[in-house]
Design an enzyme around this catalytic site. Structure first.
Site: not given
Ligand code: PXP
Length: 247
Positions: A7, A52, A54, A110, A160
């Site tokens: 990543n 990612h 975003r 959470t 994942e």
């Protein structure tokens, strides 16, 4: 052999810290270039590249993703929110994989994984659109049985497992319990026919235990590899993680 997805988001984080306003003509002049990081990672043995994109574009930019799509030779894994805009984006980009992650508060449980149970229909539509386009979907979830079972029921080929709570607890008495949650989750997912990836917070130390999780197909690792590469270079950082993953 456990596969490694690198990543590269935090390479882009470093670039954005200085060159947030750089335009497309400046590619090559600004550093560090996340695409170069990706290509060097592949040379060092990475099995895939993960980014990612975003909604707030805080690290990876649209131009990075387009360049990666052209240049990545292994597999491109696009992490994205479960929104109509990102689904359309993925269908046009055609990455080999998408990993659906929480971005909006309503999608977050959470512990931080995607709340598949609470967003059942939206997630179902996303998986169906990707399956129809031949793009493999992974759902980034906490190791909770209802989330795992519904992921399988909705037709996701991959999950994942979110290793963040485990990584966070690594130096605390909760570590064993968090590891057991991951282990049980991996077993349950495998029984349900899901292929099991894992990621978040994995580093050169905790990998020794993470790699003993059953049924692991791929680990997605970012921050620790980007950080290590500052000292050793990308090649050694990626090779060392691969060594530790499969020693
Ligand atoms: N997997 C997912 C779904 C992620 O969103 C991230 C980035 O937060 C990672 C893996 C990599 O995490 P890290 O940078 O902590 O290795």
């Amino acid at each position: 052999m456990i596969l490694l997805g690198v990543n590269i988001d935090h390479c882009a984080t470093l670039r954005q810290a200085r060159y947030r306003d750089a335009g497309p003509d400046e590619v090559g002049a600004v550093e560090p270039d996340p695409v170069e990081f990706a290509l060097q990672s592949e040379q060092a043995g990475a099995d895939g590249i993960t980014v990612h994109l975003r909604e707030d574009r805080r690290h990876i930019q649209d131009l990075d993703v387009r360049r990666l799509r052209r240049q990545v030779r292994t597999r491109l894994n696009l992490e994205m929110a479960c929104t109509p805009a990102m689904i359309a984006y993925a269908l046009e980009l055609r990455p080999e994989f998408v990993c659906v992650v929480p971005e909006g508060r309503q999608e977050v449980t959470t512990e931080g994984g995607l709340d598949v149970v609470g967003n059942r229909e939206r997630v179902r539509e996303c998986i169906a659109a990707m399956n129809a386009a031949g793009i493999k979907t992974s759902l980034f979830i906490d190791p909770d049985v209802p989330q795992i079972e519904l992921s399988a029921e909705l037709g996701a080929p991959f999950i994942e497992l979110h290793t963040g709570a485990y990584a966070h607890a690594y130096f605390t008495p909760r570590r064993a319990a968090e590891f057991e949650r991951l282990r049980a989750g991996a077993v349950r997912a495998h029984q349900a026919g899901l292929t099991v990836n894992a990621g978040h917070g994995i580093n050169y130390e905790n990998i020794a235990e993470v790699r003993t999780l059953p049924h692991l197909y791929e680990l997605n690792i970012g921050h620790s590899i980007v950080s290590r590469a500052l000292f050793t270079g990308v090649d050694e950082a990626v090779r060392e993680m691969k060594r530790r993953m499969n020693s």
